[in-house]
Design an enzyme around this catalytic site. Sequence first.
Site, mmCIF file in Angstrom:
data_model
loop_
_atom_site.group_PDB
_atom_site.id
_atom_site.type_symbol
_atom_site.label_atom_id
_atom_site.label_comp_id
_atom_site.label_asym_id
_atom_site.label_seq_id
_atom_site.Cartn_x
_atom_site.Cartn_y
_atom_site.Cartn_z
ATOM 1 N N HIS A 81 40.091 41.452 54.470
ATOM 2 C CA HIS A 81 39.727 40.987 53.503
ATOM 3 C C HIS A 81 38.549 40.979 52.804
ATOM 4 C CE1 HIS A 81 42.319 40.127 49.443
ATOM 5 N NE2 HIS A 81 40.532 39.157 48.952
ATOM 6 N N ASP A 160 50.607 34.768 41.136
ATOM 7 C CA ASP A 160 49.064 34.549 41.596
ATOM 8 C C ASP A 160 48.921 35.205 40.369
ATOM 9 O OD1 ASP A 160 46.203 34.762 42.690
ATOM 10 O OD2 ASP A 160 46.612 36.494 42.989
ATOM 11 N N ARG A 167 43.302 33.460 34.136
ATOM 12 C CA ARG A 167 42.382 32.791 34.281
ATOM 13 C C ARG A 167 40.649 33.186 34.123
ATOM 14 N NH1 ARG A 167 41.913 33.161 40.785
ATOM 15 N NH2 ARG A 167 40.203 32.830 40.543
ATOM 16 N N SER A 182 44.176 31.888 45.761
ATOM 17 C CA SER A 182 44.492 33.587 44.997
ATOM 18 C C SER A 182 44.525 34.102 46.330
ATOM 19 C CB SER A 182 43.371 33.808 43.584
ATOM 20 O OG SER A 182 44.171 34.873 43.874
ATOM 21 N N LYS A 186 48.068 35.603 48.660
ATOM 22 C CA LYS A 186 48.020 37.100 49.092
ATOM 23 C C LYS A 186 48.228 36.780 50.817
ATOM 24 C CE LYS A 186 45.201 38.395 45.950
ATOM 25 N NZ LYS A 186 44.542 38.134 44.713
HETATM 26 N N1 URA Z 1 40.208 38.116 45.075
HETATM 27 C C1 URA Z 1 40.920 37.504 44.824
HETATM 28 O O1 URA Z 1 42.090 37.965 45.155
HETATM 29 N N2 URA Z 1 41.313 36.518 43.539
HETATM 30 C C2 URA Z 1 39.920 35.629 43.161
HETATM 31 O O2 URA Z 1 40.907 34.779 43.246
HETATM 32 C C3 URA Z 1 38.979 35.691 43.577
HETATM 33 C C4 URA Z 1 39.119 37.328 44.504
#
Ligand code: URA
Length: 417
Positions: A81, A160, A167, A182, A186
């Site tokens: 990621h 999220d 946000r 966040s 995921k």
């Molecule tokens: N990437 C994400 O998935 N969430 C965030 O808050 C910032 C970057």
Amino acid sequence: MNILDIIAKKRDKKELTKEEIEYFVKEYTKNNITDYQAAALVMAIYINGMTERETTDLSISMAYSGDVLDLSSLGEVVDKHSTGGVGDKITLILMPIIASLGIPVAKMSGRGLGFTGGTIDKLESIPGYNTNIEEKEFIENVKKIGISLIGQTLNLAPADKKLYALRDTISCTESITLIASSIMSKKIASGANKIVIDVTCGSGAFMKDRKSAEKLASIMTKIGKLANKETVCIITDMNEPVGHAVGNTLEVIEAINILKGKEMPKDIKNIIEELGANMLMLAKKVENIEEGKKKIIENIQNKKAYKKFMELVENQGGDITYIENTEKFPKAKYIIPIQAKKSGKIQKLDAYKIGMMSAYLGAGRIKKEDKIDKEVGFVLNKKVGDKVEKGEILGYIHANDEEKGKEIQNKDIYEIV
Ligand code: URA
């Protein structure tokens, strides 16, 4: 339990219990808590922070707010990621390498928003490539050819999704606690047991300085551990765009050329070696990082990674003749040179500015619903540290709107001293 007490507790700098965090996530996902109440709590978290225990509970609650993928039938899946950046085509290069080394790749990627690009938009530049695949087929693909790269078709971490959008509207994006939870929610929901995270750091990243990047990396590593996911974070530079190309089709072409064994920019080589070697270590395929780096580069040189990429594209319905001959990709109408305004050394090529200009040309989205222009962007042949002569061509702007292209041509894209 009620939301007013939870908001008041965080407003007063107190620590929330696991049950309170779970209650908030569950009820907000079900729309039983209003956006203004959630906004108040998010703002209180932004200002007063959370302990590592609270951040972990928030990540796990959000991960379990929707589907959680089970990849156990695939063996040892190592996920990758990136916290986002400009010109970041690392997934397109690295994941075929990893698959060609016998590690199953089952990866869901996102779309770009704002100045950052997304892997799924890039893959969709390949005519026919289908990113919208159901879970069963996704897993079958990995079993069949060892790799599948798709969009987020499942209902992963819906809490999220809601909180991230919220946000964005209340100036609460740049919080380490909120970013860590966040991302990790995921990652936990997407099923891999081992994760390598590229924590980008610099003007074109969420984390602008090394100290914040280290803090984010440390929290995500701890959350991973507590969630039983072995997590390694690597901090990489995002002060200038990664590689030469910025923009969807242009980045795909750069990635294909690298996989074909053509010139690989030094920054890309460093990132794929570092991330790749750590992925091989987590998969227990190598004894040490140096051996891992060697294997990563070897599978580019012997074309195994390129062949795997071709298999991936073909298996997901993409037209491989575009991969064989990248001249077939549609080009922007106007390809405008960027010339050096003076002789000297390139001091700065600001990733954030390039990302914003690229979005202005149409390569990115300002709003989620915006359509993107796949062909536009930049090819930045010269990078920071290069010596240049006045009048020399440093790169090209690829535009479909001549006026916008010319407007950008007049800006100081490169800072030369
Ligand atoms: N990437 C994400 O998935 N969430 C965030 O808050 C910032 C970057």
